[in-house]
Design a protein around this motif. Structure first.
Motif, PDB file in Angstrom:
ATOM      1  N   ARG A 159     -38.924  58.422  20.202  1.00  0.00           N
ATOM      2  CA  ARG A 159     -39.861  58.739  19.116  1.00  0.00           C
ATOM      3  C   ARG A 159     -40.853  57.613  18.866  1.00  0.00           C
ATOM      4  O   ARG A 159     -41.992  57.853  18.461  1.00  0.00           O
ATOM      5  CB  ARG A 159     -39.067  59.036  17.839  1.00  0.00           C
ATOM      6  N   HIS A 160     -40.436  56.367  19.103  1.00  0.00           N
ATOM      7  CA  HIS A 160     -41.289  55.229  18.766  1.00  0.00           C
ATOM      8  C   HIS A 160     -41.925  54.589  19.998  1.00  0.00           C
ATOM      9  O   HIS A 160     -42.403  53.456  19.922  1.00  0.00           O
ATOM     10  CB  HIS A 160     -40.485  54.192  17.988  1.00  0.00           C
ATOM     11  N   ALA A 161     -41.925  55.287  21.115  1.00  0.00           N
ATOM     12  CA  ALA A 161     -42.605  54.844  22.337  1.00  0.00           C
ATOM     13  C   ALA A 161     -41.974  53.587  22.934  1.00  0.00           C
ATOM     14  O   ALA A 161     -42.291  52.459  22.534  1.00  0.00           O
ATOM     15  CB  ALA A 161     -44.097  54.623  22.098  1.00  0.00           C
ATOM     16  N   THR A 195     -51.099  57.386  26.532  1.00  0.00           N
ATOM     17  CA  THR A 195     -50.546  57.128  25.204  1.00  0.00           C
ATOM     18  C   THR A 195     -49.427  58.124  24.901  1.00  0.00           C
ATOM     19  O   THR A 195     -49.312  59.173  25.531  1.00  0.00           O
ATOM     20  CB  THR A 195     -51.624  57.255  24.110  1.00  0.00           C
ATOM     21  N   TRP A 196     -48.610  57.771  23.914  1.00  0.00           N
ATOM     22  CA  TRP A 196     -47.487  58.600  23.474  1.00  0.00           C
ATOM     23  C   TRP A 196     -47.397  58.511  21.962  1.00  0.00           C
ATOM     24  O   TRP A 196     -47.328  57.410  21.398  1.00  0.00           O
ATOM     25  CB  TRP A 196     -46.199  58.103  24.121  1.00  0.00           C
ATOM     26  N   ASN A 197     -47.426  59.656  21.264  1.00  0.00           N
ATOM     27  CA  ASN A 197     -47.395  59.645  19.802  1.00  0.00           C
ATOM     28  C   ASN A 197     -46.032  60.023  19.225  1.00  0.00           C
ATOM     29  O   ASN A 197     -45.925  60.317  18.024  1.00  0.00           O
ATOM     30  CB  ASN A 197     -48.471  60.583  19.241  1.00  0.00           C
ATOM     31  N   GLY A 198     -45.017  60.004  20.074  1.00  0.00           N
ATOM     32  CA  GLY A 198     -43.679  60.378  19.633  1.00  0.00           C
ATOM     33  C   GLY A 198     -43.330  61.818  19.950  1.00  0.00           C
ATOM     34  O   GLY A 198     -42.165  62.209  19.903  1.00  0.00           O
ATOM     35  N   ARG A 199     -44.352  62.617  20.301  1.00  0.00           N
ATOM     36  CA  ARG A 199     -44.139  64.029  20.638  1.00  0.00           C
ATOM     37  C   ARG A 199     -44.820  64.449  21.938  1.00  0.00           C
ATOM     38  O   ARG A 199     -44.344  65.336  22.622  1.00  0.00           O
ATOM     39  CB  ARG A 199     -44.659  64.923  19.508  1.00  0.00           C
ATOM     40  N   ASP A 202     -50.916  61.681  26.136  1.00  0.00           N
ATOM     41  CA  ASP A 202     -52.353  61.939  26.126  1.00  0.00           C
ATOM     42  C   ASP A 202     -53.042  60.758  26.804  1.00  0.00           C
ATOM     43  O   ASP A 202     -52.408  59.731  27.102  1.00  0.00           O
ATOM     44  CB  ASP A 202     -52.856  62.113  24.697  1.00  0.00           C
ATOM     45  N   ALA A 204     -55.988  57.959  26.239  1.00  0.00           N
ATOM     46  CA  ALA A 204     -56.719  57.322  25.149  1.00  0.00           C
ATOM     47  C   ALA A 204     -58.164  57.043  25.551  1.00  0.00           C
ATOM     48  O   ALA A 204     -58.580  57.297  26.690  1.00  0.00           O
ATOM     49  CB  ALA A 204     -56.025  56.024  24.758  1.00  0.00           C
ATOM     50  N   ASN A 261     -46.013  67.997  28.453  1.00  0.00           N
ATOM     51  CA  ASN A 261     -45.979  68.188  26.997  1.00  0.00           C
ATOM     52  C   ASN A 261     -45.407  69.551  26.629  1.00  0.00           C
ATOM     53  O   ASN A 261     -44.671  69.683  25.634  1.00  0.00           O
ATOM     54  CB  ASN A 261     -47.385  68.036  26.416  1.00  0.00           C
TER      55      ASN A 261
END
Length: 272
Positions: A159-161, A195-199, A202, A204, A261
């Motif tokens: 969740r926190h990369a 990038t990774w937002n926890g879900r 993507d 950047a 995803n």
């Protein structure tokens, strides 16, 4: 080996020298770190850096290519689907590392089913879940698929990369960038990091990074200039990209990010 060896290339005698050199350009950077199978990275660099690769000197590259379990099974699949006898044909090699029209000949469900024979004993990875998804599978034997679905790093993001997992995913995929400035052995390149937002994953906004393009006079991408679009693997510039190659690499990378995803979202929904 999960797909039948193509007998004419068993000893590399009929392997395309241009395709062999292209394979070496992309295989060298991870092998320099000892990743993707055991082989001699310096031998790959020596051949890949040759301006005019010859048929008589690519036998060793073909032998080493068969040792790389992160590439050779896919090259065989692409060649077989395209009716090509040589897994190191330049079009086959290009399809795997960058993407091209040969990947349209792949049947995605059959490809995913074949993975069990290739990587069934490998721990981690998310590819096993693809066969059970209700929506149509769009996965193809592109290098980005192996990085995101077969290697375990996506599952380790958390969740926190997990910074290490995210960095390896970003460095291991073939990414693209535009050269800003060229130095004797390094280049300043502008590219979009993962990038990774926890879900979800993507790409950047672009950032500048320094990468290597020459080592002791040996280069993978010849005659590099500011403004060139280039392919990047780990900390090396591998090649100068044509507009078509850039378009294919962007397409298959974003397609794989979307597929990963989608798989992650389905897993979250299944576990509540």
């Amino acid at each position: 080996m999960c797909a039948a060896q193509l007998g004419a290339t068993e000893h590399g005698l009929l392997s395309d020298p241009v395709g062999s050199a292209m394979f070496g350009r992309y295989a060298f950077p991870p092998n320099k770190f000892g990743y993707c199978g055991r082989t001699d990275a310096h031998a790959l660099l020596a051949y890949a850096a040759t301006v005019q690769p010859s048929l008589g000197k690519n036998d060793d590259v073909a032998r080493r290519a068969r040792q790389l379990d992160a590439a050779w099974p896919y090259l065989e699949m692409i060649a077989a689907a395209g009716g090509i006898d040589d897994p190191l044909n330049v079009r086959v090699v290009e399809a795997y590392w960058l993407g091209n029209g040969l990947l349209a000949k792949i049947d995605p469900p059959a490809f995913v089913a074949d993975l069990g024979r290739c990587f069934g004993r490998q721990l981690g990875g998310t590819w096993r879940r693809l066969a059970g998804m209700n929506d149509p599978i769009v996965s193809v034997p592109h290098h980005t698929f192996h990085v995101f679905e077969v290697y375990p790093w996506v599952g380790l993001l958390g969740r926190h990369a997990n910074a290490v997992a995210l960095s390896i995913l970003d460095r291991c995929r073939i990414r693209w960038g535009r050269v800003v400035k060229v130095y004797p052995e390094r280049a300043l390149v502008r590219s979009s990091p993962l990038t990774w937002n926890g879900r979800a994953l993507d790409l950047a906004s672009e950032v500048e990074e320094q990468v290597r393009w020459s080592n002791g006079g040996r280069t993978l991408a010849h005659a590099l200039e500011a403004g060139d679009w280039v392919s990047l693997h780990w900390d090396w510039v591998c090649d100068v990209l044509s507009e078509e190659q850039l378009s294919f690499l962007e397409f298959f990378t974003t397609q794989q990010i979307d597929e990963t995803n989608r798989m992650l979202a389905a897993r979250v929904a299944a576990t509540g």
